[in-house]
Design a protein around this motif. Structure first.
Motif, mmCIF file in Angstrom:
data_model
loop_
_atom_site.group_PDB
_atom_site.id
_atom_site.type_symbol
_atom_site.label_atom_id
_atom_site.label_comp_id
_atom_site.label_asym_id
_atom_site.label_seq_id
_atom_site.Cartn_x
_atom_site.Cartn_y
_atom_site.Cartn_z
ATOM 1 N N PRO A 18 -10.902 -17.829 21.147
ATOM 2 C CA PRO A 18 -11.672 -19.066 21.264
ATOM 3 C C PRO A 18 -10.765 -20.298 21.203
ATOM 4 N N ASN A 19 -11.376 -21.457 21.400
ATOM 5 C CA ASN A 19 -10.630 -22.728 21.322
ATOM 6 C C ASN A 19 -9.363 -22.656 22.169
ATOM 7 N N PHE A 20 -9.517 -22.101 23.377
ATOM 8 C CA PHE A 20 -8.349 -21.773 24.191
ATOM 9 C C PHE A 20 -7.662 -23.008 24.731
ATOM 10 N N ALA A 21 -8.388 -24.101 24.852
ATOM 11 C CA ALA A 21 -7.781 -25.334 25.362
ATOM 12 C C ALA A 21 -6.931 -26.029 24.305
ATOM 13 N N SER A 22 -7.094 -25.627 23.046
ATOM 14 C CA SER A 22 -6.301 -26.247 21.982
ATOM 15 C C SER A 22 -5.337 -25.221 21.396
ATOM 16 N N PHE A 23 -5.781 -24.433 20.408
ATOM 17 C CA PHE A 23 -4.831 -23.531 19.759
ATOM 18 C C PHE A 23 -4.958 -22.063 20.164
ATOM 19 N N GLY A 24 -6.049 -21.687 20.840
ATOM 20 C CA GLY A 24 -6.251 -20.273 21.152
ATOM 21 C C GLY A 24 -5.166 -19.663 22.012
ATOM 22 N N ARG A 25 -4.589 -20.465 22.918
ATOM 23 C CA ARG A 25 -3.540 -19.926 23.784
ATOM 24 C C ARG A 25 -2.315 -19.494 22.990
ATOM 25 N N GLU A 26 -2.118 -20.064 21.823
ATOM 26 C CA GLU A 26 -0.957 -19.694 21.002
ATOM 27 C C GLU A 26 -1.040 -18.254 20.501
ATOM 28 N N TRP A 27 -2.208 -17.652 20.606
ATOM 29 C CA TRP A 27 -2.376 -16.277 20.121
ATOM 30 C C TRP A 27 -2.034 -15.223 21.173
ATOM 31 N N VAL A 28 -1.843 -15.648 22.423
ATOM 32 C CA VAL A 28 -1.742 -14.681 23.510
ATOM 33 C C VAL A 28 -0.569 -13.730 23.320
ATOM 34 N N ALA A 29 0.597 -14.246 23.030
ATOM 35 C CA ALA A 29 1.788 -13.396 22.950
ATOM 36 C C ALA A 29 1.628 -12.301 21.901
ATOM 37 N N SER A 30 1.170 -12.658 20.696
ATOM 38 C CA SER A 30 1.033 -11.638 19.650
ATOM 39 C C SER A 30 -0.115 -10.688 19.953
ATOM 40 N N ALA A 31 -1.172 -11.199 20.609
ATOM 41 C CA ALA A 31 -2.299 -10.325 20.939
ATOM 42 C C ALA A 31 -1.900 -9.294 21.996
ATOM 43 N N LEU A 32 -1.071 -9.681 22.949
ATOM 44 C CA LEU A 32 -0.591 -8.721 23.928
ATOM 45 C C LEU A 32 0.404 -7.746 23.302
ATOM 46 N N GLU A 33 1.277 -8.273 22.474
ATOM 47 C CA GLU A 33 2.277 -7.416 21.845
ATOM 48 C C GLU A 33 1.643 -6.376 20.925
ATOM 49 N N GLY A 34 0.606 -6.774 20.195
ATOM 50 C CA GLY A 34 -0.017 -5.878 19.229
ATOM 51 C C GLY A 34 -1.216 -5.132 19.750
ATOM 52 N N ARG A 35 -1.444 -5.147 21.062
ATOM 53 C CA ARG A 35 -2.648 -4.545 21.636
ATOM 54 C C ARG A 35 -2.743 -3.058 21.269
ATOM 55 N N PRO A 36 -3.939 -2.599 20.894
ATOM 56 C CA PRO A 36 -4.112 -1.200 20.516
ATOM 57 C C PRO A 36 -4.149 -0.253 21.708
#
Length: 238
Positions: free
Chosen positions: A164-182
């Motif tokens: 969520p809140n992708f226009a502000s801080f949500g995009r900062e989560w992308v790298a770790s979310a891809l790296e840690g994907r199950p």
């Protein structure tokens, strides 16, 4: 036929959310209409419920709080009976970890899902939207940590983790979310504030003033308001 499902990127209950909220209210058609303030249980849930009541009154809904701030309440037959009659459910934002812990595998959540599959409107914003996915993403080891860790969510939309809140801080989560994907079939759904990915009449649609970004290991695509959204699985059971 299932009712509409709206995954909102945050800043709910404010101007700019009218397109998706009008659709939800029209689909509900009547009361009972419920705000689910579980995500705000540690942060003045009564205020979130009051804001929801005030906001949705402009769309003709008389919104009251469904009492599910704790797992004990969510397991209550009385609360489940209230939910079974509902025509509108809105999960507000707050703590992304608490919603699945309180609601998952409870009679009340089962009743909410059953009502939605019977035509009621269902929506979640920010932490509430995150809870609808296969996984929610929680903060890493310390406050301010941008890393996100996967936890089981409510599983309404398979393979999906909402950012969520992708226009502000949500995009900062992308790298770790891809790296840690199950698994490699994870779909990250980045949703801007006051914007929604809406499942209605058999397809996903972007609504609101921002955009919806679909991210997989193969890359990402962005969809603007009014666009049909590709690459997101349909909700379970529709």
């Amino acid at each position: 036929m299932a009712g509409p499902l709206a995954l909102v990127g945050g800043d709910e209950l404010h101007p700019g959310n009218e397109p998706q909220d009008e659709l939800l209210a029209a689909a509900a058609g009547a009361d009972p209409a419920y705000v689910v303030a579980t995500a705000a249980a540690r942060h003045r849930p009564e205020l979130a419920a009051s804001h929801a009541r005030e906001w949705f009154a402009r769309f003709g809904l008389d919104v009251v709080e469904l009492p599910v701030r704790t797992r004990t309440q969510a397991r209550s037959p009385e609360t489940a009976a209230l939910a079974a009659q509902g025509r509108f459910f809105y999960l507000v934002g707050g703590d992304p970890g608490i919603v699945p812990r309180v609601l998952r595998e409870t009679p009340t959540w089962d009743a909410v899902v059953s009502a939605w599959r019977g035509g009621a409107a269902l929506a979640g914003s920010s932490a509430g939207a995150m809870a609808m996915g296969r996984w929610t993403l929680i903060r890493g080891r310390f406050p301010g940590d941008r890393r996100r860790e996967y936890r089981d969510a409510l599983g309404v939309v398979p393979h999906v983790a909402v950012l969520p809140n992708f226009a502000s801080f949500g995009r900062e989560w992308v790298a770790s979310a891809l790296e840690g994907r199950p698994s490699d079939d994870v779909v990250l759904l980045g949703i801007d504030e006051r914007t929604a990915a809406v499942w209605s009449e058999g397809s996903w649609l972007a609504m609101g003033g921002g955009g919806v970004t679909v991210i997989t290991v193969a890359g990402e695509r962005r969809f603007g308001s009014g666009d049909a959204i590709d690459g997101v699985p349909p909700p379970v059971g529709v």
